[in-house]
Motif scaffolding. Structure first.
Motif, PDB file in Angstrom:
ATOM      1  N   HIS B  36       0.815  -1.223   0.000  1.00  0.00           N
ATOM      2  CA  HIS B  36       0.000   0.000   0.000  1.00  0.00           C
ATOM      3  C   HIS B  36       0.846   1.270   0.000  1.00  0.00           C
ATOM      4  O   HIS B  36       0.558   2.209  -0.740  1.00  0.00           O
ATOM      5  N   SER B  78      -5.769   0.009  -4.640  1.00  0.00           N
ATOM      6  CA  SER B  78      -5.966   1.388  -4.189  1.00  0.00           C
ATOM      7  C   SER B  78      -5.994   2.366  -5.363  1.00  0.00           C
ATOM      8  O   SER B  78      -6.570   3.450  -5.244  1.00  0.00           O
ATOM      9  N   TYR B  82      -9.022   4.867  -5.036  1.00  0.00           N
ATOM     10  CA  TYR B  82      -8.812   6.313  -4.880  1.00  0.00           C
ATOM     11  C   TYR B  82      -9.052   7.047  -6.199  1.00  0.00           C
ATOM     12  O   TYR B  82      -9.513   8.186  -6.216  1.00  0.00           O
ATOM     13  N   THR B 126     -12.372  -0.996   5.869  1.00  0.00           N
ATOM     14  CA  THR B 126     -11.748  -0.439   4.669  1.00  0.00           C
ATOM     15  C   THR B 126     -11.703   1.087   4.771  1.00  0.00           C
ATOM     16  O   THR B 126     -12.168   1.675   5.751  1.00  0.00           O
ATOM     17  N   MET B 127     -11.202   1.711   3.707  1.00  0.00           N
ATOM     18  CA  MET B 127     -11.160   3.169   3.617  1.00  0.00           C
ATOM     19  C   MET B 127     -12.546   3.794   3.780  1.00  0.00           C
ATOM     20  O   MET B 127     -12.676   4.925   4.232  1.00  0.00           O
ATOM     21  N   ALA B 155     -10.671   6.155  11.810  1.00  0.00           N
ATOM     22  CA  ALA B 155      -9.544   5.285  11.445  1.00  0.00           C
ATOM     23  C   ALA B 155      -9.224   4.343  12.602  1.00  0.00           C
ATOM     24  O   ALA B 155      -9.077   3.125  12.402  1.00  0.00           O
ATOM     25  N   GLY B 182      -5.946   1.115   4.379  1.00  0.00           N
ATOM     26  CA  GLY B 182      -6.751   2.028   3.556  1.00  0.00           C
ATOM     27  C   GLY B 182      -7.404   3.106   4.406  1.00  0.00           C
ATOM     28  O   GLY B 182      -7.505   4.276   3.995  1.00  0.00           O
ATOM     29  N   ALA B 183      -7.842   2.731   5.604  1.00  0.00           N
ATOM     30  CA  ALA B 183      -8.392   3.723   6.535  1.00  0.00           C
ATOM     31  C   ALA B 183      -7.298   4.704   6.948  1.00  0.00           C
ATOM     32  O   ALA B 183      -7.529   5.910   7.061  1.00  0.00           O
ATOM     33  N   SER B 185      -4.588   5.556   5.172  1.00  0.00           N
ATOM     34  CA  SER B 185      -4.235   6.483   4.092  1.00  0.00           C
ATOM     35  C   SER B 185      -5.367   7.491   3.859  1.00  0.00           C
ATOM     36  O   SER B 185      -5.101   8.658   3.540  1.00  0.00           O
ATOM     37  N   SER B 186      -6.618   7.069   4.052  1.00  0.00           N
ATOM     38  CA  SER B 186      -7.732   8.016   3.912  1.00  0.00           C
ATOM     39  C   SER B 186      -7.657   9.095   4.992  1.00  0.00           C
ATOM     40  O   SER B 186      -7.859  10.273   4.712  1.00  0.00           O
ATOM     41  N   ARG B 187      -7.362   8.670   6.229  1.00  0.00           N
ATOM     42  CA  ARG B 187      -7.204   9.657   7.305  1.00  0.00           C
ATOM     43  C   ARG B 187      -6.082  10.636   6.943  1.00  0.00           C
ATOM     44  O   ARG B 187      -6.248  11.846   7.070  1.00  0.00           O
TER      45      ARG B 187
END
Lengths: 134, 199
Positions: B36, B78, B82, B126-127, B155, B182-183, B185-187
């Protein structure tokens, strides 16, 4: 000279280009040149992963009027393949299927079915039957 | 959104992702396939490379172009996830400056695209477990501090979850106890957007 009807083309997508190539080789051993089998694997930098643009190219190479069946290994291979299918012209999209089958066994079964001149739906059903086994 | 702000966003998100590369990879090694960090770093570096082309466009098409770059360059799931988020946000973007309501609508459209692309929803570790609550907070009128808090809490809340989507789902119960990459990277991306908006 009579032309034989087009057979379904196959695309093998794996995170590993070695797995993709080896799988294509195994399927080709079953069916020779009767079926177009194109493989792709590896991320855009050549590491483990999948690459949408390579998959788009592979679909183009495997394209047949009978359609194209795609075999994928794990998560991202499927997501990236879906993306690649959506980038195809609309009139092609109905004739492309991502099969829900293990990549190696599915490729061999799909190739064997396609070689007999079966339509895309039959190629898909034969490969996907593997998932239904206990 | 002013062009300067979009330019700052491209730089800030790329810097943040490059700095977090190893951490994201470590999280992904625990419950995924360990790519990731590398994939996100490659994708955001590609956006940075395409910056002139992206910044020449109005907000909507610019976001769509950035999304397409992620789709083509990332190499893992991803990328399409994304990428679909940004492309849908771009499609939903208004002609002029987006206000809060249009930002909430844009993120809402993005969330729907991620759900569809990932065939997933809230609660699958997940994200989406970060994006959905943040979108709701934005739509409810939360201020930036509140949005940061929601992103952070959301997250962290993925830690005890059992994954039912993506590679982590192969681990079943063993995926519990780990922060979802993924959570994470979203945060990180949402916090970076907050940084840029605060200036």
């Amino acid at each position: 000279m009579s032309q034989s009807p087009p057979t379904v083309g196959l695309v093998i997508v794996s995170h590993s280009s070695d797995v993709a190539r080896g799988t294509a080789e195994m399927a080709r051993q079953m069916v020779g040149d009767e079926v177009t089998i194109v493989h792709c694997g590896g991320d855009p930098d050549g590491g483990l992963g999948t690459d949408v643009s390579k998959i788009v190219e592979a679909i183009d190479q495997a394209w047949s009027e009978a359609g194209v069946a795609i075999l994928v290994d794990l998560g991202g291979a499927e997501t990236n393949s879906e993306m690649a299918v959506e980038m195809q012209p609309a009139e092609r999209q109905d004739r492309i299927r991502i099969l829900n089958a293990p990549v190696v066994e599915g490729a061999v079964m799909a190739a064997a079915e396609a070689a007999g001149g079966s339509p895309l739906s039959a190629v898909q059903a034969t490969a996907e039957e593997l998932m239904g086994q206990p | 959104m002013a062009n300067e702000q979009l330019s700052a966003l491209i730089d800030a998100t790329n810097t943040a992702v490059q700095e977090a590369k190893d951490d994201l990879t470590k999280l992904d090694q625990a419950i995924g396939d360990g790519d990731h960090g590398l994939n996100m770093a490659r994708g955001f570096a590609a956006i940075e490379q395409d910056r002139d082309k992206i910044l020449a466009k109005p907000l909507g098409p610019a976001l769509q172009a950035a999304g397409m770059t992620l789709v083509m360059k990332v190499g893992g799931a991803s990328g399409p996830l994304y990428g679909s988020l940004l492309m849908a946000m771009g499609k939903a973007a208004p002609e002029g400056e987006p206000d809060r309501a249009s930002l909430a609508d844009m993120l809402g459209a993005g969330v729907e695209a991620v759900k569809k692309r990932g065939k997933s929803d809230r609660g699958a570790k997940t994200m989406l477990d970060v994006l959905i609550p943040v979108q709701e907070a934005l739509a409810d009128g939360a201020d930036i501090a509140k949005i940061r808090q929601v992103a952070d809490d959301a997250a962290e809340a993925t830690i005890p979850m059992v994954a039912t989507k993506g590679r982590a789902s192969y681990l079943g119960e063993r995926s519990a106890g780990h922060l979802d990459p993924g959570a994470a990277s979203s945060r990180l991306l949402l916090q970076t957007v907050c940084d840029v908006i605060e200036g």
